[in-house]
Design a protein around this motif. Structure first.
Motif: not given
Lengths: 337, 297
Positions: A18, B190, B155-160, B186-187, A286, B213-218
């Protein structure tokens, strides 16, 4: 784009997949797993080309790099084949079943010059990275003693057998849990080179150890205690911590919180005399894609950057994982004396 | 959605910065009565939505709510599924197929052909639907207007790239539970693109949004840009950045962001709960005054 393939789409493998899938510089060219259902789902919904034979996958999909996330006993033969084919390798921990195998692979990796990394993700955790820096720069003085601990709820009742409960496949608390603690100490302080006494206890598991207690030391003679138990249900998930006592101060750190005490006036910028507390949130960079902890994304990103030649390629090398396997073997052998 | 939503991390020893605090919480909330007591304090402070994971102990809380219909008349629960550790532990022990065998209700093979659907591609979606049903059982008879997918699954499904599952989740929740689908992530940037491409307009998304900016991916800038576009209904969580920002400063930042519909927070003490509610209300009324002044101008 770095062409990446995965062998073993279990819990760690799927998580890697993932993160890799979301990585802007990665193209996933193949996935290999023995479960028909897992392969079916990945082909249908992710559109990955899937295989049941890893060599066939490698020959057909021609990856630049392969992630190996299968039970430990398969690491040695698979990684050897991959290195021989000139493929960069990321493999899960623990590295091999014995240090002889790990040594051979680490030598082979050195000879080939290929990128080699093992999934000891704690080295990418902000607090532990900071601990290493503070220790290496001598801020707590000369180290006199250390303690490495890990507790968690993996085996909390008698239950069905899996590969993790088979000592011949790389299962057990020492291999699976204590390896993280040992690897951290080896990296932050120095490799553990002797074991004066150790106890490997089964609590619920039939064939493997559920807890490990050991008295160890590094080359200089500095002593340490390792206390690890994966049958402790008072923890919601794995909790790894390290305590280091020095002549000028003391560090107590887990993956979330770093506490450091400075005796005197010698301390780094941002700290003060006496107790200091830093949180992982202050110490974490990050990541581009977050799945289950920044460290999991960061270690993959480091590996991909290494393949592209953008790093020093010196974190979690096969060589460091060989040293960890050596310590594991020391503790195991001592317990049977 | 209400402006302020109460979370459940404190009840289940989830603490992002301290294992010690996490243990203290385990001790404090050992009994269900302690959870109910804290929920009642939140209600007295004007909070009427409780967002919680499908942890086994929530089933007991649901029983108490069902047994006191008058008291909890206006109370809403936003379930977040699944309680990931349950499945993660099962996967470690049983493998992926073994886990499905354990948790998919009824006969596993029979489930594969649920409703006589012959299209193979539909079958795994059907399994997901069965898992949703099993997670929702504990909420029977309780008002659950929004139902969330936990970030580890989203997020797992998103990445996959398994976008079909995300879309199918949304459809099923609407159709079967007459509820709004929500996604924790957390994304956010995306995910939003993927949901929009899947035909989900203006989705409800709960994401980590804070000043540091904590756990704000991107990155924070990208988040602020996406927020300003008003393309989704946002619940801000982890507004304290895991504890890195003083509460007043943290709440001021998030209260003044555009298009953040709700703020999610969890706390254990009356004082913290009341202070948080007051602070958010204070910033909201300031914002409202400013708007009125501008329109009078």
């Amino acid at each position: 784009m770095v062409k990446v393939a995965l062998i073993g789409a279990g819990k760690m493998g799927i998580s890697h997949l993932s993160i890799l899938g979301a990585h802007p510089n990665v193209e996933i060219v193949g996935v290999c797993d023995t479960s028909k259902m897992v392969v079916d789902v990945l082909e249908r919904y992710s559109g990955y080309k899937c295989f049941s034979d890893y060599l066939k996958m490698v020959d057909e999909s021609q990856p630049d790099a392969v992630f190996v996330a299968v039970p430990t006993k398969h690491h040695y033969p698979m990684v050897k084949q991959l290195l021989k084919r000139g493929i960069h390798v990321f493999t899960e921990k623990p590295f091999c079943l014995n240090p002889e195998e790990s040594f051979e692979l680490s030598q082979l990796a050195k000879q080939t010059g290929l990128v080699n990394q093992v999934g000891y993700h704690n080295k990418f955790v902000g607090t532990f990275k900071e601990v290493k820096k503070l220790v290496k720069e001598g801020f707590i003085g000369e180290i006199t003693h250390f303690q490495g601990e890990a507790y968690g709820p993996v085996a909390v009742k008698k239950k069905s057998e899996t590969w993790r409960s088979d000592p011949n496949e790389g299962g057990g608390c020492l291999m699976d849990y204590a390896s993280h603690v040992i690897d951290l100490i080896n990296d932050i302080i120095a490799p553990i080179e002797s074991c004066k006494g150790s106890i490997l206890k089964s609590i619920y598991s039939k064939n493997v150890d559920d807890s490990v207690y050991a008295l160890v030391s590094i080359k200089s003679g500095v002593s340490g205690v390792i206390s690890v138990n994966w049958s402790d249900e008072t923890y919601r998930k794995m909790s790894t911590s390290i305590t280091i006592i020095g002549t000028e101060g003391k560090i107590v750190s887990d993956a979330n919180e770093l506490k450091i005490y400075f005796k005197g006036d010698k301390f780094p910028k941002g700290y003060s005399k006496g107790w200091n507390v830093k949180y992982v949130t202050d110490l974490t960079d990050e990541v581009n894609f977050y799945l289950r902890g920044e460290e999991y994304s960061a270690q993959i990103d480091y590996f991909i950057k290494s393949v592209k030649g953008e790093t020093k390629k010196d974190i979690n090398t096969f060589d460091s994982a060989w040293k960890t396997d050596k310590t594991i073997s020391l503790i195991k052998n001592q317990s049977t004396l | 959605m209400d402006r302020i939503i109460f979370g459940d991390n404190q009840f289940f020893a989830v603490n992002h910065i301290s294992d010690e605090k996490s243990r203290a919480q385990s001790i404090k909330f050992k009994d269900d009565s302690a959870i109910i007591k804290t929920l009642d304090i939140a209600r007295e402070s004007g909070i009427n939505t409780f967002m919680c994971t499908t942890h086994d102990r929530i089933a007991n809380i649901c029983d108490i709510i069902r047994n006191n219909p008058t008291k909890y008349q206006d109370f809403k629960i936003y379930p977040c599924m699944p309680y990931a550790h349950k499945y993660a532990n099962a996967v470690t022990e049983l493998g992926i197929p073994g886990t499905l065998k354990q948790y998919v209700p009824g006969n596993f093979l029979g489930s594969l052909f649920k409703g006589g659907v012959a299209y193979l591609s539909k079958d795994y979606i059907s399994i997901m639907e069965l898992l949703i049903d099993s997670e929702m059982k504990m909420f029977k008879g309780i008002n659950t207007p929004v139902i969330f997918l936990q970030n580890v699954i989203t997020d797992l499904l998103l990445g996959l790239g398994m976008n079909e599952f995300l879309v199918a989740y949304a459809k099923y929740v609407k159709q079967k539970y007459n509820a709004e689908p929500g996604f924790i992530t957390m994304n956010l940037p995306k995910l939003l693109n993927v949901l929009e491409n899947g035909g989900i307009e203006n989705p409800i998304i709960c994401a980590s949004i804070n000043k540091v900016n904590f756990r704000m991916s991107g990155g924070k800038e990208l988040y602020e840009k996406v927020l300003s576009e008003g393309r989704c209904r946002v619940i801000a969580m982890q507004v304290l950045g895991g504890g890195a920002i003083p509460a007043g400063e943290a709440l001021e930042y998030v209260s003044n962001l555009p298009n953040v519909e709700s703020i999610l927070f969890g706390a254990s003490s009356r004082q913290n709960i009341e202070n948080t509610v007051e602070t958010i209300n204070h910033h909201d009324s300031k914002k409202m005054d400013l708007k009125l002044n501008l329109s009078n101008f």
